[in-house]
Motif scaffolding. Structure first.
Motif, PDB file in Angstrom:
ATOM      1  N   UNK A  75     -12.490  11.296   8.183  1.00 33.24           N
ATOM      2  CA  UNK A  75     -11.062  11.341   7.911  1.00 33.24           C
ATOM      3  C   UNK A  75     -10.725  10.780   6.548  1.00 33.24           C
ATOM      4  N   UNK A  76      -9.474  10.386   6.396  1.00 35.23           N
ATOM      5  CA  UNK A  76      -8.991   9.831   5.134  1.00 35.23           C
ATOM      6  C   UNK A  76      -8.088   8.633   5.411  1.00 35.23           C
ATOM      7  N   UNK A  77      -8.063   7.743   4.443  1.00 31.91           N
ATOM      8  CA  UNK A  77      -7.178   6.576   4.493  1.00 31.91           C
ATOM      9  C   UNK A  77      -6.159   6.756   3.382  1.00 31.91           C
ATOM     10  N   UNK A  78      -4.881   6.718   3.734  1.00 30.15           N
ATOM     11  CA  UNK A  78      -3.794   6.925   2.773  1.00 30.15           C
ATOM     12  C   UNK A  78      -3.013   5.631   2.632  1.00 30.15           C
ATOM     13  N   UNK A  79      -2.910   5.151   1.404  1.00 27.83           N
ATOM     14  CA  UNK A  79      -2.081   3.987   1.101  1.00 27.83           C
ATOM     15  C   UNK A  79      -0.936   4.478   0.221  1.00 27.83           C
ATOM     16  N   UNK A  80       0.292   4.404   0.752  1.00 28.28           N
ATOM     17  CA  UNK A  80       1.466   4.943   0.071  1.00 28.28           C
ATOM     18  C   UNK A  80       2.432   3.797  -0.228  1.00 28.28           C
ATOM     19  N   UNK A  81       2.865   3.720  -1.484  1.00 26.58           N
ATOM     20  CA  UNK A  81       3.844   2.712  -1.904  1.00 26.58           C
ATOM     21  C   UNK A  81       5.172   3.426  -2.099  1.00 26.58           C
ATOM     22  N   UNK A  82       6.193   2.980  -1.358  1.00 29.55           N
ATOM     23  CA  UNK A  82       7.526   3.583  -1.410  1.00 29.55           C
ATOM     24  C   UNK A  82       8.526   2.564  -1.935  1.00 29.55           C
ATOM     25  N   UNK A  83       9.496   3.045  -2.702  1.00 31.53           N
ATOM     26  CA  UNK A  83      10.536   2.180  -3.245  1.00 31.53           C
ATOM     27  C   UNK A  83      11.896   2.667  -2.756  1.00 31.53           C
ATOM     28  N   UNK A  84      12.741   1.712  -2.368  1.00 26.84           N
ATOM     29  CA  UNK A  84      14.092   2.001  -1.899  1.00 26.84           C
ATOM     30  C   UNK A  84      15.067   1.167  -2.723  1.00 26.84           C
TER      31      UNK A  84
END
Length: 142
Positions: A75-84
């Motif tokens: 599989x894959x590991x996803x690290x997502x950085x979101x800004x609000x």
């Protein structure tokens, strides 16, 4: 007169009326056909799923995808950085923090084994800002 000399203007066709120019190709369609559309990647699908949880608020600042495999799974590991940014967007970010661990994702060909929030940076003031780092562990079906 020499054979290489000509009395006519070699660039006359450039300045001619466009009505007199013969067009040998068909005009491009307004929208590209389905075969020419960009294919959505798994990262695009992860972004869409996360934006659904935030009601469309927020901006993706970064996305890191790493492939991994074990004896039984890949599989894959996803690290997502979101800004609000702004009070209304921060509410969407807080929704993401609350709902992410229990959310049932529907990603074609993928199972979400784990979805967690690993980092939160909330700044108050004139422009309220929330930065959330989410990590998703995806397993390939099949």
């Amino acid at each position: 007169m020499l054979l290489t000399e000509s009395l006519r203007d070699p660039f006359a066709h450039i300045f001619a009326d466009f009505d007199q120019i013969e067009v040998k190709s068909a005009p491009l369609p307004a929208a590209p056909p389905a075969a020419l559309r960009a294919r959505r990647t798994l990262a695009d699908r992860v972004h869409t799923a996360l934006m659904t949880l935030t009601n469309g608020h927020g901006t993706v600042l970064g996305h890191e995808e790493k492939a991994w495999a074990s004896i039984t799974f890949a599989g894959t590991r996803h690290e997502v950085v979101l800004e609000f940014c702004g009070a209304e967007a921060v509410v969407g970010g807080e929704e993401l923090i609350e709902r992410l661990p229990d959310h049932e994702f529907t990603l074609p060909g993928q199972l979400v084994a784990d979805a967690t929030v690993t980092k939160v940076d909330h700044r108050f003031g004139a422009m309220e800002r929330l930065e959330v780092t989410a990590v998703l562990l995806l397993l390939e079906e099949g």
